[in-house]
Each structure stands twice: as C-alpha cells, then as structure tokens.
Write an enzyme that holds these catalytic residues in place. Sequence first.
Site, PDB file in Angstrom:
ATOM      1  N   ARG A  23       0.867  -1.178   0.000  1.00 45.43           N
ATOM      2  CA  ARG A  23       0.000   0.000   0.000  1.00 45.43           C
ATOM      3  C   ARG A  23       0.904   1.228   0.000  1.00 45.43           C
ATOM      4  NH1 ARG A  23      -2.676   3.825   3.046  1.00 45.43           N
ATOM      5  NH2 ARG A  23      -4.791   4.312   2.288  1.00 45.43           N
ATOM      6  N   GLU A  25       0.633   4.485   0.336  1.00 47.89           N
ATOM      7  CA  GLU A  25       0.573   5.525   1.363  1.00 47.89           C
ATOM      8  C   GLU A  25       1.258   5.086   2.659  1.00 47.89           C
ATOM      9  OE1 GLU A  25      -1.737   4.574  -0.568  1.00 47.89           O
ATOM     10  OE2 GLU A  25      -2.660   6.308  -1.542  1.00 47.89           O
ATOM     11  N   ASP A  26       1.354   3.795   2.874  1.00 47.06           N
ATOM     12  CA  ASP A  26       1.962   3.286   4.111  1.00 47.06           C
ATOM     13  C   ASP A  26       3.478   3.163   4.012  1.00 47.06           C
ATOM     14  OD1 ASP A  26      -0.542   3.102   5.192  1.00 47.06           O
ATOM     15  OD2 ASP A  26      -0.624   0.915   5.246  1.00 47.06           O
ATOM     16  N   ARG A  28       5.535   3.329   0.704  1.00 52.17           N
ATOM     17  CA  ARG A  28       6.203   3.625  -0.563  1.00 52.17           C
ATOM     18  C   ARG A  28       7.548   4.307  -0.364  1.00 52.17           C
ATOM     19  NH1 ARG A  28       3.090   7.187  -2.183  1.00 52.17           N
ATOM     20  NH2 ARG A  28       1.556   5.867  -3.241  1.00 52.17           N
ATOM     21  N   GLY A  55      -8.218   2.798 -11.369  1.00 53.01           N
ATOM     22  CA  GLY A  55      -9.615   2.726 -11.776  1.00 53.01           C
ATOM     23  C   GLY A  55     -10.407   1.948 -10.752  1.00 53.01           C
ATOM     24  N   GLU A  89      -4.913  -7.774  -5.466  1.00 46.36           N
ATOM     25  CA  GLU A  89      -3.587  -8.302  -5.773  1.00 46.36           C
ATOM     26  C   GLU A  89      -3.300  -9.562  -4.967  1.00 46.36           C
ATOM     27  OE1 GLU A  89      -1.460  -4.033  -6.894  1.00 46.36           O
ATOM     28  OE2 GLU A  89      -0.704  -5.224  -5.214  1.00 46.36           O
TER      29      GLU A  89
END
Length: 266
Positions: A23, A25-26, A28, A55, A89
């Site tokens: 994820r 935002e956690d 990267r 999307g 995923e």
Amino acid sequence: MASSSSSSSNNSQEKHEVFLSFRGEDTRKTFTSHLHAALKRVEIATFIDYNLERGDEISGTLLRAIEDSKLSVIVFSKNFATSKWCLDEVKKIVDCKKHRGQIVVPIFYDIEPTHVRNQTGTFESAFNGHQVRFFDRPNKVQKWRDALREATNLSGWDCSVDRLESEIVEEIAMDVLGKLNRVYVGDLDEQIKKFEQLAELQKQYFIGTPHGAHWQRYQETVKQIRKLQMERHQRLLRIPSTMSSHVDDSNANNDFYNMWSNVFRF
C-alpha cells in the site's frame, strides 16, 4: 498499492521475476523503497508500480505482471486492507500460487500477523467498510478474507522485531534470491575488477622501475584476484568454503584453479 519494473518504469513488457505488492501511502517512501533498492542491488528484476491513479478494478497490466512473476512479495501494513486493489492483488497472487506454483513471501511491517490473518485491529475496521460497500457482493469480500488467511499462513518476515531496517531488507533480498534458486556474485565481480586494475598499474610500475619489491606486490595482488575468482566459482557451484580451505599457491593447486577458470568464463 502494487508493483512496476526494476528499472523503475511502468513498462509491463520488461522482464521481471518478482512482483512487489504494497500500500503506497503506508510504505512507498520508507520500507518498500528500501526493499526495492536491496532487490536491485542483488540484480533481482522487480515489478513495482508507483502509479497512484487507479480505476475501479485492478488493471490488466497488474494482473499480467503478477502472472508473469516467479515470486510475489506482499508487504502487509496497518492500512493495507483499506485498499481493495491491494486485496485484489493478494487474491490474484494466491491464485497464482495454487495454479502456477508461484512462490509467495509475506512481510508484516508495523502490523501483527494475527491482525492480518484474522482480520482484527485495523483490518477489522477496513473489512467492516468493505462489507457495507460490497453488501451486494459478499462472495467478493469473503474471497479477500480467504486470500489473506492463506497468504499469512506462509513462512514470511515479521519486521516488528527490534532490528535495523537496513539489515532486515538485505536479509529479505537474499532470502528472495535463494527462493529463486539464484546466486549473486556482483559484489565479488566489483572487487575482482578493482584488483585487476590495481594489478595492471603495479605491473606497469614494475616495468618502468624494475625492483623485486614491486614485483612481489604485483604477485600478491594477483594472488588476491585468484582467491576472489575461486570464491566466485564456489558461490556459483554452491560449494561450502570449508571444502576448498586447503587450496594454496602450490603448483598443483594453481593447476586446479586454472582448470576451473577454463570452465567458468563469465
């Protein structure tokens, strides 16, 4: 978030071995970026997607990237389950494990494995939201739950231990390398190249200023090059270092070294 190629581009046509799911935002800019760098250092081509725009459904590019991977790394974090793309995923990765024999390595970063496995804590809150959003598709949510349980039951890495993150990512990279049945010799190649450059300078210096001490230094450098080359051969053959600890500079052992040098011409 998901994954893109080891050259840091989003060209899905580039060959890769590993798919990195996370994820964004956690992790990267923290753990995942460090892990990606460690994988690159040992020459593991990794698909890592830094594209923030998504999307409503997971893209075909990502689905193909997962399918084309030999191994998937899933970095579970506190807010991982809030992303339905991350959950998609994981479901795809688990499917590829079942039907394609893909290797899966779960990593638990700043999250307890039991929270992921049993969907408690932040994962419980996230799934409460999913159940409301997908009230008309309960099977979808259940498949996410099942995929999380299966992924977290696999052997993985708990990063909550009190250790340097730099050490953990290097160990994970070597673990991935081993699971891919590959051996890394890039570090030895760099050392060999430097010593070869030094040997050439020493040789030229001896030619210009002939002296026994200069020749001895050149010979010592050559000896170090041979030692590193032998270590490289051993690593490629996965031979324990103890098996060749008897090798020295005798003529017989030099012949042994030369034999392996003729076998390995990289």
